[in-house]
Structures are given as C-alpha cells and as structure tokens.
Design an enzyme around this catalytic site. Structure first.
Site, PDB file in Angstrom:
ATOM      1  N   LYS A  53      42.535  49.152  31.306  1.00 48.34           N
ATOM      2  CA  LYS A  53      42.532  50.299  31.616  1.00 48.34           C
ATOM      3  C   LYS A  53      40.909  50.434  32.519  1.00 48.34           C
ATOM      4  O   LYS A  53      41.001  52.093  33.189  1.00 48.34           O
ATOM      5  CB  LYS A  53      41.607  51.422  30.353  1.00 48.34           C
ATOM      6  CG  LYS A  53      42.721  51.625  29.004  1.00 48.34           C
ATOM      7  CD  LYS A  53      42.620  52.252  28.625  1.00 48.34           C
ATOM      8  CE  LYS A  53      43.785  53.160  27.838  1.00 48.34           C
ATOM      9  NZ  LYS A  53      44.757  52.247  27.510  1.00 48.34           N
ATOM     10  N   SER A 305      48.692  44.356  27.813  1.00 45.44           N
ATOM     11  CA  SER A 305      47.952  44.945  27.936  1.00 45.44           C
ATOM     12  C   SER A 305      46.570  45.086  27.450  1.00 45.44           C
ATOM     13  O   SER A 305      45.414  45.538  28.368  1.00 45.44           O
ATOM     14  CB  SER A 305      48.152  45.887  27.661  1.00 45.44           C
ATOM     15  OG  SER A 305      48.863  46.709  26.458  1.00 45.44           O
TER      16      SER A 305
END
Ligand code: PLP
Length: 323
Positions: A53, A305
C-alpha cells in the site's frame, strides 16, 4: 475508455522511485513442483510497512501540489493503508491524521501512532471515522488519501506490474489478492497494455467478496462484511465507485473465491515452505494454487501483498491448531 492507462503507471513508477522498495521476485521451488510450472512470489512484504500500500499512498501524496501537501493528509484506514499514509507523510515531512473508531484494537492504534501520525478517535464504526475524514477535509482543507478508488493510488499499485515484466518477460499468469481493486486494477492496466495475452486472476475470500459481487451484478452492490483471516481484503468497493470497478470488470480474466481453511493453508505453507510471514490477504495466491482452484499454463507470479498479521494468530495457524 478506462480511467487509468499505462502512461499513468509509468509516471507513478518514476515518481515513487527511491521512496518505496523495489521488491524481489523469488522462485518458489515447492509451488513450482506442485503445479508443474515455474511459480514466483512477488514479495511486497519487504516494503518498509510490510505491505504494497505504500506505493499507492506515496504516489498519491507526491502528486499533490505544495500547498495541498502542507495542509496535511487524512484517511480513515487502520490497516495497511493507514500505515502507508502515516509512513509516507513522515518520510516527506508532512502532517497526517488517521481517524479511527473507538473499537479499533490498541495494537493497531499504537502501530500507526508509532509512525508519527496524529490519531483521532471518533464514534464506534468505520463509517463514523470516514465521516470525520470528510469533516476535516471540509473544515481544515486536509487532503483525503483514499485506500483504492483513486487514479493515483491505483497507478502506484500498478508499478508492481512493471517490475514483474522487467524481471519475468515470459510471464503467463498473475495471481492478485482482490478487495477494493486498486492492486489488481493497477497491475492489470500495466500488464494488459504490455503483454495482453497474460491471464490476470483476482482472488478474494468467499466471505464478503465485494468486487466479485459487483462484477457478477454488473454494478457495485452492498455486501455484508464478515470476519475473515484475510482481514485486509474486507470491506466494500463503494457504491459510487469511480475507478477500480471499471478496471477490474474489464481487465480481470477470472475471480477465485477461497474458504477460510484454504486461506489458513496458504499462511501455513508460506511460513513452513517459503520461510515468509504472510497475512491472510497476502497468502490467497498461494492458497488458490494449493486448493487447485487455478490451473497454471506457464510462468506464474503470485503477489504476496502483505505480512502484517497478529503474531499470536500466525503462530496458531502455523502450528495447525486452527483450520
Ligand atoms: C489492501 C490490501 C489488499 C487489497 O488491495 P485492494 O487494492 O483493496 O484490492 C491485499 N492485500 C493486502 C495485504 C492489503 O493490505
């Protein structure tokens, strides 16, 4: 025409270079043997906040003009996006405020406070925290950095796709964790532009898969949020979604849904076979292969991720007590 193009992702890559980690692509010998195809892991767990992110948040913040940056940034996320905004703000010397409800666990509050952000506790739900964000935007001119439905955020996440093609030009399939779709949408824009025959597979938990429900319905729909091991994949895509629904609907070839025990098996495999601490959302690509829910036909990449998982929960799963 789609709201995001390859050029946006390329500009994002130039903008964030030096501010985020260029993460390694490593071959998984166990998953390659399991699927009879070369399988690689793109380790976004190596970003300084432990998740991808940072790419999108950094690109969105660096895209602001000087005056907007100085007024300060605000968001309501308490997860990886909140960490990303707090970290990026500190790196760039800018003020950041993270709004959260009184129900957010103390360890999550402290993780964000430790990154130097101002914490505002308001109300008792995520919606209350989001309303506070909107108040601060209106009253103080703070700039809201959304977690996924934003061109600059999705472009930043898409830089992962450019790195994968540099490292593995013979790419055939990419497995991408899917929630709001900034990650999958951004990566798909880059990869479909440069290698249109590549298969893009989005992976969500069966419990509350908002983008899957939207793609099936042909428009964003309200979903019931449920507890899941893949907590970073929870939440809706926004009924007024402007960017990521269009990207995911036209660029993702297939969406796979996973049961909780399958996600647990992915986390366990990552720890035991790959020596990687991976959170539920980060393990869904591995889990989809182990559950034989995807068939691979050439060199494949799994986006790992993020790795921010409660150590106690991680230990319980890896020891095999849960699921
Ligand atoms: C946010 C997040 C995702 C999903 O990203 P979207 O852009 O919302 O689809 C996947 N994995 C981790 C670890 C995340 O933090």
């Amino acid at each position: 025409m789609l709201p995001l193009m390859l050029a946006d992702v390329e500009q994002a890559a130039a903008r964030i270079e030096g501010h985020v980690t260029r993460t390694p692509l490593v071959c998984s010998s166990s998953l390659s043997a399991f699927s009879n195809q070369p399988v690689y892991l793109k380790l976004e767990t190596r970003q300084p906040i432990g998740a991808f992110k940072l790419r999108g948040a950094m690109n969105a913040i660096l895209s602001l003009d000087e005056a907007a940056r100085k007024r300060g940034l605000v968001t309501a996320s308490t997860g990886n996006h909140g960490r990303a905004v707090a970290y990026a703000a500190r790196e760039l010397g800018l003020p950041a405020t993270i709004c959260m409800s009184a129900l957010v666990p103390a360890n999550k509050v402290e993780a964000i406070r430790a990154l130097g952000a101002e914490i505002r506790i308001v109300g008792s739900s995520q919606d209350d925290a989001q309303e506070e964000v909107e108040r601060l935007v209106a009253s103080r001119g703070l700039v809201a950095i959304p977690p996924f439905d934003n061109i600059n955020v999705a472009a930043g996440q898409g830089t992962i796709g450019l790195e994968i093609l540099e490292d593995l030009p013979e790419l055939s399939t990419v497995l991408i964790p899917l929630s709001g779709g900034g990650l999958a949408g951004g990566i798909a824009v880059a990869i479909k532009a440069l290698m249109p025959q590549t298969r893009i597979i989005g992976i969500s938990m069966a419990r509350g898969a908002a983008m899957h429900a939207a793609v099936v319905a042909g428009r964003p729909v309200a979903i019931r949020e449920e507890e899941t091991l893949a907590d970073s994949l929870g939440g809706g895509i926004g009924l007024q979604n402007r960017v990521t629904f269009a990207l995911c609907r036209s660029l993702i070839d297939e969406i796979v849904l996973l049961a909780e025990d399958e996600i647990a098996a992915g986390i366990r495999h990552a720890a035991r076979e790959e020596s990687e601490t991976v959170e539920g959302a980060g393990a869904v690509g591995i889990a989809a292969i182990l559950a034989k829910k995807v068939s691979l036909t050439g060199p494949s990449v799994i986006i790992v991720s993020g790795g921010n998982i409660d150590p106690e929960i991680h230990k319980t799963i890896v020891d095999g007590v849960v699921a």
